[in-house]
Design an enzyme around this catalytic site. Sequence first.
Site, short mmCIF file in Angstrom:
data_model
loop_
_atom_site.label_atom_id
_atom_site.label_comp_id
_atom_site.label_asym_id
_atom_site.label_seq_id
_atom_site.Cartn_x
_atom_site.Cartn_y
_atom_site.Cartn_z
CE1 TYR A 144 -4.78 6.42 1.70
CE2 TYR A 144 -3.32 8.23 2.27
CZ TYR A 144 -3.98 7.05 2.61
OH TYR A 144 -3.86 6.56 3.87
NE ARG B 220 -3.01 2.33 3.30
CZ ARG B 220 -4.27 2.67 3.07
NH1 ARG B 220 -5.02 1.89 2.32
NH2 ARG B 220 -4.78 3.77 3.57
CD1 TRP C 187 4.35 5.15 2.80
CD2 TRP C 187 2.39 6.22 2.99
NE1 TRP C 187 4.42 6.31 2.05
CE2 TRP C 187 3.23 6.97 2.15
CE3 TRP C 187 1.10 6.69 3.24
CZ2 TRP C 187 2.83 8.18 1.57
CZ3 TRP C 187 0.70 7.89 2.67
CH2 TRP C 187 1.56 8.61 1.85
CG ASP C 188 -2.20 5.35 5.85
OD1 ASP C 188 -3.19 5.98 5.47
OD2 ASP C 188 -1.75 4.37 5.22
CB THR C 189 1.26 5.46 11.45
OG1 THR C 189 -0.07 5.02 11.71
CG2 THR C 189 1.90 5.92 12.74
#
Length: 249
Positions: free
Chosen positions: A105, A87, A197-199
């Site tokens: 996104y 992701r 990745w988001d964090t």
Amino acid sequence: MMVAGVEEERRDVGAYEVSVVLPAYNEADMLERAVDAVEKRLRELGVSFEIIIAEDGSTDSTYEIARRIAEEKDFVRLLHSDFRLGRGGALKRAFKLASGETLVYLDVDLATDLKHLEELINSVRLEGYDVATGSRLLPESNAARTRKRKLMSVTFNFLVRVLLRSELRDHQCGFKAFKKSSLTKILGEVKDEHWFWDTEILVRAQRRGLKVKEFPVRWRESKRSKVETLKDAKNMLFCILRLWRELNA
């Protein structure tokens, strides 16, 4: 164009106000509906835009569907990989190739209500924030999910706030926007290529002094969630500790 199993359906691209990335792994039954819904909402907002489908080594018919959509709609670009990038890897690649000044996104399941897309975009485009993210854990949020998933989320985000000194409540909501020039400063620092990745992007943004906005959203858990409770919990804990060591080295 094909490089090491990665290709892009290319056309001449100009400058857009907004680039929306849809990361897609085995989303054959949801992808077209998501593209249509996002297109409709963006046209209502009156911004110039492109939609980038970041197809990530799917094993179903996602790639074929994405390719057809890109051929039919001139505002859609397709990024395809023969192998799984993850992701985070798919998002990083898409953002590097995006043309918009505001980069967005969204998860393909559209778990976050698209009525919030205007606030997400305008927080960056008009209000001066470097990063904006939807939140399922603010008092005003309206999030519906299983008790087990909520407990996992609350625990995970508590650890991120304590160990990584984040001021945010929800780091993993798949509903984020970035100022392109600001994202460029930190994108290369982010090492995770999967769910964390988001964090990591939010933690590193705060450490760099970027201006981050978190706002409440209406969110509904997808019946097709790809979260594997025990396995993902262990991986996320490992990722928190890895980032803690890096930031405190």
